[in-house]
Design an enzyme around this catalytic site. Structure first.
Site, PDB file in Angstrom:
ATOM      1  N   ASP A  14      44.237  26.590  38.521  1.00  0.00           N
ATOM      2  CA  ASP A  14      44.295  26.768  37.192  1.00  0.00           C
ATOM      3  C   ASP A  14      44.993  25.733  36.451  1.00  0.00           C
ATOM      4  O   ASP A  14      45.938  26.703  36.367  1.00  0.00           O
ATOM      5  CB  ASP A  14      43.487  27.547  36.562  1.00  0.00           C
ATOM      6  CG  ASP A  14      41.889  27.696  37.037  1.00  0.00           C
ATOM      7  OD1 ASP A  14      41.149  26.905  36.963  1.00  0.00           O
ATOM      8  OD2 ASP A  14      40.985  28.111  36.454  1.00  0.00           O
ATOM      9  N   LYS A  27      47.888   8.729  23.466  1.00  0.00           N
ATOM     10  CA  LYS A  27      48.912   9.146  24.358  1.00  0.00           C
ATOM     11  C   LYS A  27      48.697  11.104  23.833  1.00  0.00           C
ATOM     12  O   LYS A  27      48.928  11.005  22.363  1.00  0.00           O
ATOM     13  CB  LYS A  27      50.563   9.139  23.720  1.00  0.00           C
ATOM     14  CG  LYS A  27      50.803   9.441  24.733  1.00  0.00           C
ATOM     15  CD  LYS A  27      52.567   9.458  24.409  1.00  0.00           C
ATOM     16  CE  LYS A  27      52.695   7.713  25.475  1.00  0.00           C
ATOM     17  NZ  LYS A  27      53.926   7.665  25.309  1.00  0.00           N
ATOM     18  N   GLY A  39      39.382  29.944  40.196  1.00  0.00           N
ATOM     19  CA  GLY A  39      37.644  29.989  41.030  1.00  0.00           C
ATOM     20  C   GLY A  39      36.997  31.948  40.903  1.00  0.00           C
ATOM     21  O   GLY A  39      37.000  32.423  40.462  1.00  0.00           O
ATOM     22  N   GLY A  40      35.599  31.596  41.293  1.00  0.00           N
ATOM     23  CA  GLY A  40      35.058  32.743  40.479  1.00  0.00           C
ATOM     24  C   GLY A  40      35.724  33.837  41.703  1.00  0.00           C
ATOM     25  O   GLY A  40      35.370  34.792  40.279  1.00  0.00           O
ATOM     26  N   ASN A  43      38.759  35.174  40.061  1.00  0.00           N
ATOM     27  CA  ASN A  43      38.428  35.787  38.888  1.00  0.00           C
ATOM     28  C   ASN A  43      37.996  37.256  38.761  1.00  0.00           C
ATOM     29  O   ASN A  43      38.252  37.829  38.184  1.00  0.00           O
ATOM     30  CB  ASN A  43      38.230  34.780  38.399  1.00  0.00           C
ATOM     31  CG  ASN A  43      39.076  33.661  37.278  1.00  0.00           C
ATOM     32  OD1 ASN A  43      40.434  33.495  37.301  1.00  0.00           O
ATOM     33  ND2 ASN A  43      38.070  32.461  36.990  1.00  0.00           N
ATOM     34  N   ARG A  90      42.042  22.948  45.308  1.00  0.00           N
ATOM     35  CA  ARG A  90      41.838  22.310  44.308  1.00  0.00           C
ATOM     36  C   ARG A  90      42.531  21.790  43.117  1.00  0.00           C
ATOM     37  O   ARG A  90      42.900  23.871  42.988  1.00  0.00           O
ATOM     38  CB  ARG A  90      40.157  21.824  44.319  1.00  0.00           C
ATOM     39  CG  ARG A  90      39.886  22.716  43.472  1.00  0.00           C
ATOM     40  CD  ARG A  90      38.012  23.000  43.703  1.00  0.00           C
ATOM     41  NE  ARG A  90      37.551  24.184  43.326  1.00  0.00           N
ATOM     42  CZ  ARG A  90      36.710  24.769  42.186  1.00  0.00           C
ATOM     43  NH1 ARG A  90      36.138  23.757  42.266  1.00  0.00           N
ATOM     44  NH2 ARG A  90      35.688  26.106  42.427  1.00  0.00           N
ATOM     45  N   GLU A 189      22.377  28.476  35.128  1.00  0.00           N
ATOM     46  CA  GLU A 189      21.744  29.059  36.346  1.00  0.00           C
ATOM     47  C   GLU A 189      20.622  28.988  36.896  1.00  0.00           C
ATOM     48  O   GLU A 189      20.039  28.316  37.363  1.00  0.00           O
ATOM     49  CB  GLU A 189      22.871  29.569  36.922  1.00  0.00           C
ATOM     50  CG  GLU A 189      24.451  29.059  36.734  1.00  0.00           C
ATOM     51  CD  GLU A 189      25.925  29.638  36.559  1.00  0.00           C
ATOM     52  OE1 GLU A 189      26.609  29.328  37.420  1.00  0.00           O
ATOM     53  OE2 GLU A 189      25.377  30.616  37.004  1.00  0.00           O
ATOM     54  N   ASP A 255      32.428  36.243  35.421  1.00  0.00           N
ATOM     55  CA  ASP A 255      33.246  36.259  36.374  1.00  0.00           C
ATOM     56  C   ASP A 255      34.449  37.777  35.953  1.00  0.00           C
ATOM     57  O   ASP A 255      33.967  38.704  36.343  1.00  0.00           O
ATOM     58  CB  ASP A 255      34.460  35.688  36.694  1.00  0.00           C
ATOM     59  CG  ASP A 255      34.327  33.597  37.219  1.00  0.00           C
ATOM     60  OD1 ASP A 255      32.948  34.141  37.734  1.00  0.00           O
ATOM     61  OD2 ASP A 255      35.280  33.461  36.797  1.00  0.00           O
TER      62      ASP A 255
END
Length: 310
Positions: A14, A27, A39-40, A43, A90, A189, A255
């Site tokens: 991150d 710019k 990431g879940g 964290n 990633r 969710e 998280d």
């Protein structure tokens, strides 16, 4: 002593910055760069360590950014078990527009997960989980990975007397069919599982209680933004409100909620106090900029405020 074991098949490196403004074809001068492991599940592990829990983070890691994630977790003294993967871990990029306080999140795709890599993650659960542990599956599933990865992890955890907690929008139906200890979703969710938006709080409570009654989850907790959160279980329904704070970033708040909720349950707290502690941790993370998580002293302060206002 039980452990909180987190599973992150799709971690991130991150990176967060501030910009005076965000506009097209300009710019953009950025400052205050931060980098954190993300990431879940990562964290959740980072937050649980801050709350003095015994933790193990099981992660995949590949390439330059995978090494960076492992290094950053080491700096935060988070114990890890790393599963090597062929692809590159990633990255995610977060920009806060200082002109209006809006936050922009750019999540890049991760590498696809092979069947062998998925098998290695389940094998790690089988080797690490012990009776009484909480095994937390959190975050997205990488492309190519089996949709039943969380169900397999839940099965492996239960076979060893551990309790499986799910905080993901992927593979949820399969995991619920297997039966889990806890499902955590937010207001964006849960409609994926419910099939529609539900009125707060009565509709959401009825939905959560239904999953418990059907034996799909022993506990269901829904965080609903500024409305607060609920947790349904065989004990009934606990509910708490959001404390008023000046938020800087929402990254990692959910998280932190999961980590604090599990820590409170491990301590034997009541459902009401556990959910207040979870909301305090989420609020404390929202006080911090970018991808930073909470300061423990802020969690304790907000928790005392939550108990005082109950």
């Amino acid at each position: 002593m039980p452990r909180i074991i987190t599973l992150t098949p799709n971690p991130t490196y991150d990176f967060a910055v501030d910009a005076d403004f965000v506009a097209p074809n300009r710019k953009l001068r950025c400052r205050n760069p931060q980098s954190h492991p993300g990431g879940g599940g990562v964290n959740v592990a980072r937050a649980a360590v801050r709350l003095r829990a015994d933790v193990l983070a099981i992660i995949t890691a590949g390439g330059l950014y995978g090494d960076a994630v492992k290094g950053l977790l080491g700096e935060e003294t988070v114990p890890i078990r790393s599963i090597p993967v062929r692809g590159e871990t990633r990255i995610a990029f977060h920009v806060r527009d200082l002109s209006d306080g809006q936050e922009y999140r750019f999540n890049l795709p991760g590498a696809e997960m092979s069947a062998a890599e998925a098998d290695a993650m389940i094998a790690a659960v089988e080797e690490e989980a012990k009776e009484g542990d909480y095994v937390v599956g959190s975050g997205s599933l990488p492309g190519g990975g089996p949709v039943d990865l969380w169900a397999r992890a839940a099965r492996a955890a239960k076979a060893r007397g551990a309790r499986f907690v799910l905080d993901s929008i992927h593979g949820v139906h399969e995991a619920l069919a297997e039966g889990i200890f806890m499902l955590r979703h937010n207001r964006y969710e849960y409609p994926i599982i419910a099939g529609r938006e539900l009125p707060w709080p009565d509709g959401v409570i009825a939905f959560a209680r239904g999953l418990v009654a059907e034996g799909k989850a022993e506990r269901v907790t829904i965080t609903h933004g500024a409305d607060g959160s609920i947790m349904a279980s065989k004990n009934g329904v606990a509910r708490t409100n959001v404390l008023p704070i000046k938020a800087h970033s929402a990254v990692g708040a959910g998280d932190s909620y999961v980590a604090a909720l599990l820590v409170a349950l491990m301590r034997g707290w009541s459902d009401d106090d556990a959910i207040r502690y979870a909301m305090a941790a989420a609020g404390a993370t929202r006080l911090t900029p970018g991808t930073a998580l909470f300061r423990p002293e802020d969690v304790e302060r907000l928790y005392k405020e939550a108990r005082g206002s109950a």
